[in-house]
Design a protein around this motif. Structure first.
Motif, PDB file in Angstrom:
ATOM      1  N   ARG A 163      24.806 114.899  96.890  1.00 49.94           N
ATOM      2  CA  ARG A 163      24.008 115.810  96.343  1.00 49.94           C
ATOM      3  C   ARG A 163      24.734 117.278  96.078  1.00 49.94           C
ATOM      4  NH1 ARG A 163      19.309 114.143 100.568  1.00 49.94           N
ATOM      5  NH2 ARG A 163      18.076 112.981  99.302  1.00 49.94           N
ATOM      6  N   HIS A 166      26.746 115.997  92.388  1.00 50.23           N
ATOM      7  CA  HIS A 166      26.068 115.393  91.403  1.00 50.23           C
ATOM      8  C   HIS A 166      24.659 115.387  91.544  1.00 50.23           C
ATOM      9  CE1 HIS A 166      25.919 112.974  87.473  1.00 50.23           C
ATOM     10  NE2 HIS A 166      24.843 112.517  87.947  1.00 50.23           N
ATOM     11  N   LYS A 167      23.980 116.510  91.019  1.00 60.24           N
ATOM     12  CA  LYS A 167      22.532 116.813  91.260  1.00 60.24           C
ATOM     13  C   LYS A 167      21.659 115.911  90.719  1.00 60.24           C
ATOM     14  CE  LYS A 167      24.283 120.793  92.742  1.00 60.24           C
ATOM     15  NZ  LYS A 167      23.899 121.032  94.374  1.00 60.24           N
ATOM     16  N   ASN A 168      21.898 115.087  89.790  1.00 60.88           N
ATOM     17  CA  ASN A 168      20.934 114.315  89.097  1.00 60.88           C
ATOM     18  C   ASN A 168      20.739 112.822  89.947  1.00 60.88           C
ATOM     19  OD1 ASN A 168      19.131 112.692  87.709  1.00 60.88           O
ATOM     20  ND2 ASN A 168      20.218 112.976  85.703  1.00 60.88           N
ATOM     21  N   GLU A 169      19.860 112.812  90.754  1.00 63.62           N
ATOM     22  CA  GLU A 169      19.805 111.633  91.830  1.00 63.62           C
ATOM     23  C   GLU A 169      19.525 110.576  91.087  1.00 63.62           C
ATOM     24  OE1 GLU A 169      17.684 112.225  95.484  1.00 63.62           O
ATOM     25  OE2 GLU A 169      18.824 114.196  95.913  1.00 63.62           O
ATOM     26  N   GLU A 170      18.775 110.594  89.782  1.00 66.82           N
ATOM     27  CA  GLU A 170      18.781 109.373  89.089  1.00 66.82           C
ATOM     28  C   GLU A 170      19.867 108.499  88.890  1.00 66.82           C
ATOM     29  OE1 GLU A 170      16.352 110.253  85.503  1.00 66.82           O
ATOM     30  OE2 GLU A 170      14.607 110.847  86.664  1.00 66.82           O
ATOM     31  N   ASP A 171      20.934 109.223  88.761  1.00 63.75           N
ATOM     32  CA  ASP A 171      22.279 108.288  88.399  1.00 63.75           C
ATOM     33  C   ASP A 171      22.859 107.797  89.654  1.00 63.75           C
ATOM     34  OD1 ASP A 171      22.019 109.232  85.968  1.00 63.75           O
ATOM     35  OD2 ASP A 171      23.383 111.201  86.169  1.00 63.75           O
TER      36      ASP A 171
END
Length: 269
Positions: A163, A166-171
């Motif tokens: 977190r 890389h902020k985009n947790e969909e990745d």
């Protein structure tokens, strides 16, 4: 005898990809019958032994093993990519006999009890300890490891670390542990299905096959293990064609008079 020997082999994969191998001499014998005569392209038969056939059968075992791993990976749908390592308090990971015995029994048990099918490649770590990479499917017992894969890192990281990076947790790709594995440590990644004509793991298998074979060496007297309800054979066509008409790069086989040309038609490898 003529129809039993060919100089070109065409492998046809479920996604339409074709891999074509063409030799300058007739070396392919799909029925595995012994041949004593050489048949040229104009059907003449000259009675002498084929000294290059034995050489062709032996040459580049590494490449042939990589090809077989590739074939099994591409003609089967697998659901997981698994890495297995050993706890030295349980199994000496440097002892090939011990590791082979444990893995053989574990594979057999998994096939019988958990609908398991697998392609497994053993590797040496730089410490000379053995570990395994698997493409597999089955009724596996998984638990969340608390780690994920993110684009910026090659190895799993804790969720809290991910977190921050890389902020985009969909990745994120969740990394699991395999509770069926009691001999050490494990990581499991579920494949994400792709829309490629029903063969959802094609893209992933392509990448992982290259990954698990990049430093392929003979471990435990073999290059790979495979079992369960898997397909092993690719649809294959054999032909006799004029070698000089194949306009691709040529490779010479060391210590023989064999030459070979490779072609890939389709999505590539």
């Amino acid at each position: 005898m003529f129809e039993l020997f060919y100089n070109q082999r065409i492998k046809i994969y479920p996604n339409g990809t074709k891999i074509i191998t063409t030799f300058n001499k007739t070396v392919f014998n799909p029925l595995h019958n012994e041949r004593h005569n050489y048949c040229d392209f104009d059907d003449r038969e000259v009675p002498f032994r084929l000294p290059w056939l034995d050489a062709a059968a032996r040459l580049d075992n590494l490449k042939r093993s990589k090809d077989k791993i590739f074939d099994i990976a591409f003609i089967n749908n697998f659901d997981y990519f698994v890495t297995l390592t050993f706890d030295d308090n349980i199994i000496n990971a440097k002892n090939e006999d011990d590791v082979h015995r444990v893995m053989r029994n574990w594979f057999n048990n998994m096939v019988k009890r958990y609908n398991f099918k697998y392609l497994a490649v053993p590797e040496f770590h730089k410490s000379k300890r053995i570990h395994f990479h698997l493409l597999c499917s089955g009724d596996l017992r998984l638990s969340d490891s608390g780690t994920v894969l993110i684009p910026e890192r090659d190895n799993p990281v804790k969720l809290s670390t991910a977190r921050k990076i890389h902020k985009n947790e969909e990745d994120y790709r969740t990394v699991y542990n395999l509770d069926n594995w009691n001999f050490g440590f494990s990581t499991v990644i579920k494949f994400e299905k792709c829309d490629d004509d029903g063969y959802g793991t094609t893209a992933i298998a392509k990448y992982l096959t290259k990954y698990i074979t990049k430093d392929l060496t003979r471990v435990l007297k073999r290059y790979y293990y495979a079992g369960g309800n898997i397909n092993r054979e690719v649809e294959t066509v054999y032909k006799i064609v004029p070698y000089e008409t194949i306009n691709v790069q040529e490779y010479k086989i060391e210590n023989t008079d064999l030459k070979v040309k490779y072609q890939t038609i389709g999505i590539g490898v």
